[in-house]
Design a protein around this motif. Structure first.
Motif, PDB file in Angstrom:
ATOM      1  N   CYS A  37       0.816  -1.231   0.000  1.00 15.23           N
ATOM      2  CA  CYS A  37       0.000   0.000   0.000  1.00 15.23           C
ATOM      3  C   CYS A  37       0.837   1.263   0.000  1.00 15.23           C
ATOM      4  CB  CYS A  37      -0.916   0.026   1.222  1.00 15.23           C
ATOM      5  SG  CYS A  37      -2.485  -0.736   0.928  1.00 15.23           S
ATOM      6  N   ARG A  38       1.924   1.240   0.704  1.00 11.77           N
ATOM      7  CA  ARG A  38       2.698   2.485   0.811  1.00 11.77           C
ATOM      8  C   ARG A  38       3.300   2.923  -0.519  1.00 11.77           C
ATOM      9  NH1 ARG A  38       8.046   0.690   4.199  1.00 11.77           N
ATOM     10  NH2 ARG A  38       8.683  -0.937   2.760  1.00 11.77           N
ATOM     11  N   PHE A  39       3.333   2.002  -1.515  1.00 12.18           N
ATOM     12  CA  PHE A  39       3.854   2.356  -2.835  1.00 12.18           C
ATOM     13  C   PHE A  39       2.760   2.596  -3.866  1.00 12.18           C
ATOM     14  CE2 PHE A  39       7.236  -0.240  -0.884  1.00 12.18           C
ATOM     15  CZ  PHE A  39       8.228   0.721  -0.844  1.00 12.18           C
ATOM     16  N   LEU A  40       1.506   2.235  -3.546  1.00 10.92           N
ATOM     17  CA  LEU A  40       0.401   2.404  -4.494  1.00 10.92           C
ATOM     18  C   LEU A  40      -0.025   3.866  -4.577  1.00 10.92           C
ATOM     19  CD1 LEU A  40      -2.099  -0.526  -3.799  1.00 10.92           C
ATOM     20  CD2 LEU A  40      -0.828  -0.135  -5.892  1.00 10.92           C
ATOM     21  N   ASP A  71      -1.855   3.909 -20.684  1.00 11.65           N
ATOM     22  CA  ASP A  71      -0.588   4.397 -21.219  1.00 11.65           C
ATOM     23  C   ASP A  71       0.590   3.776 -20.470  1.00 11.65           C
ATOM     24  OD1 ASP A  71      -1.879   6.064 -22.995  1.00 11.65           O
ATOM     25  OD2 ASP A  71      -1.921   7.740 -21.596  1.00 11.65           O
ATOM     26  N   MET A  72       1.748   3.838 -21.103  1.00 13.18           N
ATOM     27  CA  MET A  72       2.959   3.315 -20.468  1.00 13.18           C
ATOM     28  C   MET A  72       3.327   4.152 -19.250  1.00 13.18           C
ATOM     29  SD  MET A  72       5.415   2.315 -23.675  1.00 13.18           S
ATOM     30  CE  MET A  72       6.801   2.100 -22.592  1.00 13.18           C
ATOM     31  N   GLY A  73       3.855   3.487 -18.218  1.00 13.95           N
ATOM     32  CA  GLY A  73       4.380   4.196 -17.068  1.00 13.95           C
ATOM     33  C   GLY A  73       3.383   4.515 -15.976  1.00 13.95           C
ATOM     34  N   LEU A  74       2.191   3.920 -16.027  1.00 13.27           N
ATOM     35  CA  LEU A  74       1.191   4.222 -15.003  1.00 13.27           C
ATOM     36  C   LEU A  74       1.082   3.137 -13.935  1.00 13.27           C
ATOM     37  CD1 LEU A  74      -1.601   5.884 -17.139  1.00 13.27           C
ATOM     38  CD2 LEU A  74       0.077   6.983 -15.675  1.00 13.27           C
ATOM     39  N   GLY A  75       1.922   2.108 -14.019  1.00 13.70           N
ATOM     40  CA  GLY A  75       1.983   1.130 -12.937  1.00 13.70           C
ATOM     41  C   GLY A  75       1.139  -0.124 -13.095  1.00 13.70           C
ATOM     42  N   LYS A  76       0.875  -0.524 -14.332  1.00 13.34           N
ATOM     43  CA  LYS A  76       0.074  -1.744 -14.540  1.00 13.34           C
ATOM     44  C   LYS A  76       0.788  -2.972 -13.995  1.00 13.34           C
ATOM     45  CE  LYS A  76      -0.159  -0.935 -18.914  1.00 13.34           C
ATOM     46  NZ  LYS A  76       0.490   0.370 -18.924  1.00 13.34           N
ATOM     47  N   THR A  77       2.091  -3.043 -14.120  1.00 20.01           N
ATOM     48  CA  THR A  77       2.845  -4.188 -13.603  1.00 20.01           C
ATOM     49  C   THR A  77       2.726  -4.260 -12.087  1.00 20.01           C
ATOM     50  OG1 THR A  77       4.412  -4.022 -15.437  1.00 20.01           O
ATOM     51  CG2 THR A  77       5.112  -5.283 -13.509  1.00 20.01           C
ATOM     52  N   PHE A  78       2.874  -3.136 -11.422  1.00 20.95           N
ATOM     53  CA  PHE A  78       2.768  -3.130  -9.961  1.00 20.95           C
ATOM     54  C   PHE A  78       1.353  -3.480  -9.505  1.00 20.95           C
ATOM     55  CE2 PHE A  78       2.552  -0.794  -5.810  1.00 20.95           C
ATOM     56  CZ  PHE A  78       3.316  -1.726  -5.124  1.00 20.95           C
TER      57      PHE A  78
END
Length: 109
Positions: A37-40, A71-78
């Motif tokens: 959570c602290r990184f979301l 878009d790229m870079g919005l955190g889909k992997t995380f």
């Protein structure tokens, strides 16, 4: 059948129980682990909630899954890692929602 339990998940059960107690949440409540959570960011939290609702049939779509695209870079992997970890370690019935997961992606990622 031997139950798989990652050592980190075993250690975090106590932390998660303490977190729920401090927040006044019921024991069966599913929450994203505090260490994630602290990184979301807010949009990632909303995306994770969207995936949880769709994968557990809590929407009108009937629980047939979902597509996470942006878009790229919005955190889909995380977000994907967050939802996988949550599904593998927690569930609405007090046990993990899933016991296995497969990550399939192109070699370029």
């Amino acid at each position: 059948k031997k139950e798989y339990k990652h050592m980190f998940a075993v250690r975090n059960e106590e932390v998660l129980a303490d977190y729920k107690k401090r927040k006044g949440l019921p024991p069966g409540c599913v929450v994203v682990e505090p260490f994630l959570c602290r990184f979301l960011r807010e949009h990632q939290r909303i995306g994770t909630q969207f995936m949880w609702d769709n994968l557990n049939g809590l929407t009108t779509s009937g629980g047939f899954g979902c597509v996470l695209a942006d878009d790229m870079g919005l955190g889909k992997t995380f977000q994907s890692i967050t939802i996988l970890w949550t599904l593998l370690t927690q569930g609405m019935l007090g046990k993990p929602t899933i016991t296995r997961a497969a990550v399939i992606c192109p070699t370029s990622l």
